[in-house]
Design a protein around this motif. Structure first.
Motif, short mmCIF file in Angstrom:
data_model
loop_
_atom_site.label_atom_id
_atom_site.label_comp_id
_atom_site.label_asym_id
_atom_site.label_seq_id
_atom_site.Cartn_x
_atom_site.Cartn_y
_atom_site.Cartn_z
N PHE A 49 10.37 31.46 -22.31
CA PHE A 49 11.41 32.10 -21.51
C PHE A 49 12.80 31.63 -21.91
CE2 PHE A 49 7.52 32.32 -19.11
CZ PHE A 49 7.55 33.57 -18.51
N GLY A 52 15.38 32.82 -18.06
CA GLY A 52 14.52 33.53 -17.11
C GLY A 52 13.82 34.75 -17.66
N ARG A 54 11.33 36.60 -20.35
CA ARG A 54 10.23 36.29 -21.26
C ARG A 54 10.53 36.85 -22.65
NH1 ARG A 54 4.01 35.67 -20.09
NH2 ARG A 54 3.19 35.59 -22.21
N LYS A 132 16.03 22.80 -22.59
CA LYS A 132 14.65 23.30 -22.61
C LYS A 132 13.77 22.36 -21.78
CE LYS A 132 10.89 24.64 -25.73
NZ LYS A 132 9.89 23.56 -25.58
N GLN A 136 10.69 26.79 -20.70
CA GLN A 136 11.86 27.47 -20.14
C GLN A 136 13.14 26.94 -20.80
OE1 GLN A 136 11.90 29.74 -17.47
NE2 GLN A 136 9.76 29.64 -16.82
N THR A 138 17.31 27.35 -20.80
CA THR A 138 18.48 27.89 -20.10
C THR A 138 19.73 27.46 -20.84
OG1 THR A 138 18.56 25.95 -18.63
CG2 THR A 138 17.39 27.90 -17.83
#
Length: 304
Positions: A49, A52, A54, A132, A136, A138
């Motif tokens: 991801f 948020g 995928r 990371k 995930q 961001t």
């Protein structure tokens, strides 16, 4: 030559960050993520991801026969570089351009010895604040890729491609200095934030952490004189400004590794500085302290 097929090995922060951007701009089969069977299974089951969303990646195993990549991006950790060099064999052809997004100042030389120096463009990824955690990623700032080299045609081809896929970039005619400048920043910020168990905010403001970071960076400046790169106060100010653009809540890769109890790239940073210091008779006391503290932290992983 036009870049159409891109291969990436390494789905750490930078692999996901730029892979996700490329996946939005290229036909799915033209972007290949190289990984072994176990990793591919995990990626497919758990997902990968980015902010948020995928990532819909096209995965291929190293042994799969395929058309060589026009652009190969190596984005593994340094301790995985040797394995990665073997894993990308099917993807390297006569005209493949190779970019290394690894930290440090040695990966291009190592890759060049395996596949030819003419395929490598010196490259630095900077200005991103990606974090990371497990699968995930961001980030607030995508940053940019700086590259350059003597292969003018390859530089122009890559610049045109980055325009097409909307990846921010900068062409720098003095990439060796840029490489050492990023190394200087990483030596300071990665290790200091890891040791202080903090974030970018802790080294963006005056205080003990920022003082230690800048002292570690100055040791790299002293070494750069010995190898003919000659980083200056102006370069120090430039990289501190780059640091100032990052999200205060973000963390560099080494801090993320220590927090997750993974072994870090300390050998790539203070390990390299201390070795070069001994070779050129340059004192590196701050990096010696950072090295010892990080190694001490890592030694406790197996004791608990």
């Amino acid at each position: 030559m036009v870049i159409k097929k891109v291969s990436i090995i390494g789905l750490g922060a930078l692999g996901i960050l730029f892979g996700n951007q490329l996946a939005k701009k290229l036909p799915r089969t033209d972007l290949r993520i190289i990984a072994d069977q176990d990793r591919i299974q995990r990626y497919k089951e758990d997902g990968v991801f980015c902010n948020g969303e995928r990532c819909d990646f096209n995965y291929v195993m190293p042994q799969e026969v395929c058309e060589p990549a026009d652009l190969l991006i190596i984005a593994v950790k340094f301790n995985g570089l040797d394995d990665a060099i073997q894993a990308v064999k099917q993807h390297v052809g006569e005209k493949t351009i190779i970019l290394s997004l690894l930290n440090g100042i040695t990966s291009e030389e190592i890759i060049g010895e395996a596949y030819g120096r003419d395929k490598i463009l010196y490259c630095v990824a900077q200005g991103m604040d990606a974090v990371k955690v497990e699968n995930q990623l961001t980030y607030d700032h995508i940053g940019m890729i700086c590259f350059g080299g003597n292969e003018t045609e390859k530089v122009n081809i890559l610049a045109e491609f980055f325009e097409q896929v909307e990846i921010p970039y900068e062409v720098d005619p003095d990439m060796l200095k840029r490489l050492w400048g990023k190394f200087m920043l990483n030596v300071g910020v990665n290790q200091t934030v890891a040791v202080f168990e903090s974030n970018y905010g802790a080294v963006q403001l005056e205080g003990p952490a920022r003082t230690m970071m800048i002292s570690a960076m100055r040791e790299v400046m002293s070494l750069s004189e010995k190898v003919g790169v000659r980083l200056s106060e102006e370069d120090l100010v430039y990289w501190l400004k780059v640091l100032g653009t990052l999200s205060p809540d973000g963390k560099p890769s080494m801090a993320q590794d220590v927090e997750a109890r993974r072994f870090s790239e300390v050998e790539l940073f203070s390990g390299t500085v201390v070795k070069l210091g001994k070779r050129y008779n340059v004192p590196t006391p701050v990096n010696q302290v950072l090295y010892q503290q990080i190694k001490l932290t890592e030694s406790q992983y197996t004791m608990e």
